[in-house]
Design a protein around this motif. Structure first.
Motif, PDB file in Angstrom:
ATOM      1  N   LYS A  89       0.846  -1.222  -0.095  1.00  0.00           N
ATOM      2  CA  LYS A  89       0.087  -0.062   0.125  1.00  0.00           C
ATOM      3  C   LYS A  89       0.911   1.260   0.184  1.00  0.00           C
ATOM      4  N   ILE A  90       0.343   1.922  -1.117  1.00  0.00           N
ATOM      5  CA  ILE A  90       1.530   3.792  -1.487  1.00  0.00           C
ATOM      6  C   ILE A  90       0.630   4.147  -0.619  1.00  0.00           C
ATOM      7  N   HIS A  91       1.457   5.794  -0.558  1.00  0.00           N
ATOM      8  CA  HIS A  91       0.659   6.923  -1.363  1.00  0.00           C
ATOM      9  C   HIS A  91       1.104   7.622  -2.054  1.00  0.00           C
ATOM     10  N   THR A  92      -0.692   7.663  -2.948  1.00  0.00           N
ATOM     11  CA  THR A  92      -0.064   7.894  -3.986  1.00  0.00           C
ATOM     12  C   THR A  92      -0.170   9.263  -4.492  1.00  0.00           C
ATOM     13  N   ASN A  93      -1.076   9.689  -3.900  1.00  0.00           N
ATOM     14  CA  ASN A  93      -1.637  10.641  -4.451  1.00  0.00           C
ATOM     15  C   ASN A  93      -1.782  12.835  -3.091  1.00  0.00           C
ATOM     16  N   SER A  94      -1.691  13.340  -3.716  1.00  0.00           N
ATOM     17  CA  SER A  94      -2.784  14.209  -2.247  1.00  0.00           C
ATOM     18  C   SER A  94      -3.063  15.889  -3.178  1.00  0.00           C
ATOM     19  N   ALA A  95      -4.080  16.352  -2.881  1.00  0.00           N
ATOM     20  CA  ALA A  95      -5.452  17.069  -3.067  1.00  0.00           C
ATOM     21  C   ALA A  95      -5.666  18.345  -2.393  1.00  0.00           C
ATOM     22  N   PHE A  96      -5.592  19.417  -3.291  1.00  0.00           N
ATOM     23  CA  PHE A  96      -6.621  20.260  -1.535  1.00  0.00           C
ATOM     24  C   PHE A  96      -7.789  21.045  -2.674  1.00  0.00           C
ATOM     25  N   LEU A  97      -8.715  21.227  -2.312  1.00  0.00           N
ATOM     26  CA  LEU A  97      -9.561  21.492  -3.125  1.00  0.00           C
ATOM     27  C   LEU A  97     -10.456  22.433  -1.725  1.00  0.00           C
ATOM     28  N   THR A  98     -11.221  23.727  -2.759  1.00  0.00           N
ATOM     29  CA  THR A  98     -12.176  24.776  -1.073  1.00  0.00           C
ATOM     30  C   THR A  98     -13.438  24.631  -1.814  1.00  0.00           C
ATOM     31  N   PHE A  99     -14.516  23.812  -0.928  1.00  0.00           N
ATOM     32  CA  PHE A  99     -15.396  24.334  -0.935  1.00  0.00           C
ATOM     33  C   PHE A  99     -16.204  25.647  -0.939  1.00  0.00           C
ATOM     34  N   VAL A 100     -17.711  26.241  -0.993  1.00  0.00           N
ATOM     35  CA  VAL A 100     -18.263  26.610  -0.275  1.00  0.00           C
ATOM     36  C   VAL A 100     -19.847  25.930  -0.004  1.00  0.00           C
ATOM     37  N   SER A 101     -20.449  26.816   1.473  1.00  0.00           N
ATOM     38  CA  SER A 101     -21.295  26.174   1.829  1.00  0.00           C
ATOM     39  C   SER A 101     -22.704  26.552   0.855  1.00  0.00           C
ATOM     40  N   VAL A 102     -24.325  25.951   0.133  1.00  0.00           N
ATOM     41  CA  VAL A 102     -24.677  26.772  -0.147  1.00  0.00           C
ATOM     42  C   VAL A 102     -25.527  26.674   0.340  1.00  0.00           C
ATOM     43  N   ASP A 103     -27.233  27.715   0.149  1.00  0.00           N
ATOM     44  CA  ASP A 103     -28.217  27.369   1.079  1.00  0.00           C
ATOM     45  C   ASP A 103     -29.373  26.085  -0.744  1.00  0.00           C
ATOM     46  N   GLU A 104     -30.146  26.176  -0.157  1.00  0.00           N
ATOM     47  CA  GLU A 104     -31.132  25.966  -0.816  1.00  0.00           C
ATOM     48  C   GLU A 104     -31.686  26.277  -2.516  1.00  0.00           C
ATOM     49  N   ASN A 105     -30.897  28.097  -2.351  1.00  0.00           N
ATOM     50  CA  ASN A 105     -31.434  28.574  -3.498  1.00  0.00           C
ATOM     51  C   ASN A 105     -30.296  28.811  -4.859  1.00  0.00           C
ATOM     52  N   GLY A 106     -28.993  27.873  -3.688  1.00  0.00           N
ATOM     53  CA  GLY A 106     -27.075  27.544  -4.109  1.00  0.00           C
ATOM     54  C   GLY A 106     -26.410  29.628  -3.975  1.00  0.00           C
ATOM     55  N   LYS A 107     -27.471  30.113  -2.966  1.00  0.00           N
ATOM     56  CA  LYS A 107     -25.871  30.755  -2.626  1.00  0.00           C
ATOM     57  C   LYS A 107     -25.050  31.170  -1.171  1.00  0.00           C
ATOM     58  N   PRO A 108     -24.328  31.213  -0.728  1.00  0.00           N
ATOM     59  CA  PRO A 108     -23.149  30.985   0.316  1.00  0.00           C
ATOM     60  C   PRO A 108     -23.399  31.130   1.248  1.00  0.00           C
ATOM     61  N   VAL A 109     -23.519  31.167   2.160  1.00  0.00           N
ATOM     62  CA  VAL A 109     -24.234  31.241   3.220  1.00  0.00           C
ATOM     63  C   VAL A 109     -22.920  30.413   4.422  1.00  0.00           C
ATOM     64  N   GLU A 110     -23.132  30.968   5.512  1.00  0.00           N
ATOM     65  CA  GLU A 110     -21.621  30.918   6.369  1.00  0.00           C
ATOM     66  C   GLU A 110     -21.243  29.470   7.487  1.00  0.00           C
ATOM     67  N   THR A 111     -20.039  28.490   7.149  1.00  0.00           N
ATOM     68  CA  THR A 111     -20.167  27.426   7.418  1.00  0.00           C
ATOM     69  C   THR A 111     -19.935  27.055   8.684  1.00  0.00           C
ATOM     70  N   ASN A 112     -20.075  26.513   9.403  1.00  0.00           N
ATOM     71  CA  ASN A 112     -19.531  26.209  10.869  1.00  0.00           C
ATOM     72  C   ASN A 112     -17.808  26.052  10.249  1.00  0.00           C
ATOM     73  N   GLU A 113     -17.513  26.922  12.473  1.00  0.00           N
ATOM     74  CA  GLU A 113     -16.213  26.383  12.312  1.00  0.00           C
ATOM     75  C   GLU A 113     -15.280  25.343  12.534  1.00  0.00           C
ATOM     76  N   ILE A 114     -13.942  25.276  12.516  1.00  0.00           N
ATOM     77  CA  ILE A 114     -13.316  24.059  12.636  1.00  0.00           C
ATOM     78  C   ILE A 114     -12.682  24.096  13.617  1.00  0.00           C
ATOM     79  N   GLN A 115     -12.271  23.100  14.803  1.00  0.00           N
ATOM     80  CA  GLN A 115     -11.401  22.831  15.756  1.00  0.00           C
ATOM     81  C   GLN A 115     -10.198  22.203  15.359  1.00  0.00           C
ATOM     82  N   PRO A 116      -9.040  22.150  15.476  1.00  0.00           N
ATOM     83  CA  PRO A 116      -8.085  20.820  15.118  1.00  0.00           C
ATOM     84  C   PRO A 116      -8.031  20.624  16.124  1.00  0.00           C
ATOM     85  N   GLU A 117      -7.625  19.214  16.384  1.00  0.00           N
ATOM     86  CA  GLU A 117      -7.149  18.527  17.854  1.00  0.00           C
ATOM     87  C   GLU A 117      -6.154  18.032  18.250  1.00  0.00           C
ATOM     88  N   THR A 118      -4.871  17.632  16.775  1.00  0.00           N
ATOM     89  CA  THR A 118      -3.790  17.168  16.669  1.00  0.00           C
ATOM     90  C   THR A 118      -2.735  17.915  16.320  1.00  0.00           C
TER      91      THR A 118
END
Length: 158
Positions: free
Chosen positions: A108-137
């Protein structure tokens, strides 16, 4: 008006793991997984991670990079692991690690890494605030800080 409140969520709560078998219809003439097919799987896995974090539909805003370290052969099993690195106001960066495994060769080998950006949207496809995130490790904290550096670089070159 949506009454959802922003929550602070943990990185591990956004983790999604996908497993795919590389079949001949996924491959090029040399018997290796097509880059476009892998990008498709990466986008799906990352979108699911973003949606899991935000509890909303999320759309791809950008793909910062996909690094191809090793080719993946027909017959190998591909495992994709995605999690949110950092959340901003409406967007979030998702990191995806890809592994290829040969059950026959027991490798088993690590073959790829990727970084993507996503936007949270509402039912009309408009951007809305997303939840915050708390790193632990320490690794999550490192990825959290690096995500801000990548965002600053992306916004400076836009």
């Amino acid at each position: 008006m949506d009454s959802r409140q922003r929550q602070i969520k943990k990185v591990k709560d956004s983790t999604v793991t996908m497993t795919e078998l590389v079949l001949p219809n996924h491959a090029n003439q040399l018997g290796y997984l097509l880059g476009g097919q892998l990008m498709h799987w990466i986008d799906i896995c990352a979108a699911l991670s973003a949606a899991k974090h935000s509890n909303r539909v999320c759309v791809t805003a950008s793909v910062d990079r996909i690094d191809f370290h090793h080719p993946i052969k027909v017959g190998e099993v591909v495992t994709l692991v995605a999690s949110v690195n950092r959340a901003f106001k409406t967007s979030m960066e998702v990191g995806v690690e890809v592994y290829a495994e040969s059950f026959v060769e027991r490798k088993k080998i690590h073959t790829n890494s990727a970084f993507l950006t996503f936007v949270s949207v509402d039912e009309n496809g408009k951007p809305v605030e997303t939840n915050e995130i708390q790193p632990e490790t320490p690794d999550e904290q490192k990825r959290y800080e690096e995500a801000l550096q990548r965002r600053r670089q992306r916004l400076n070159t836009a």
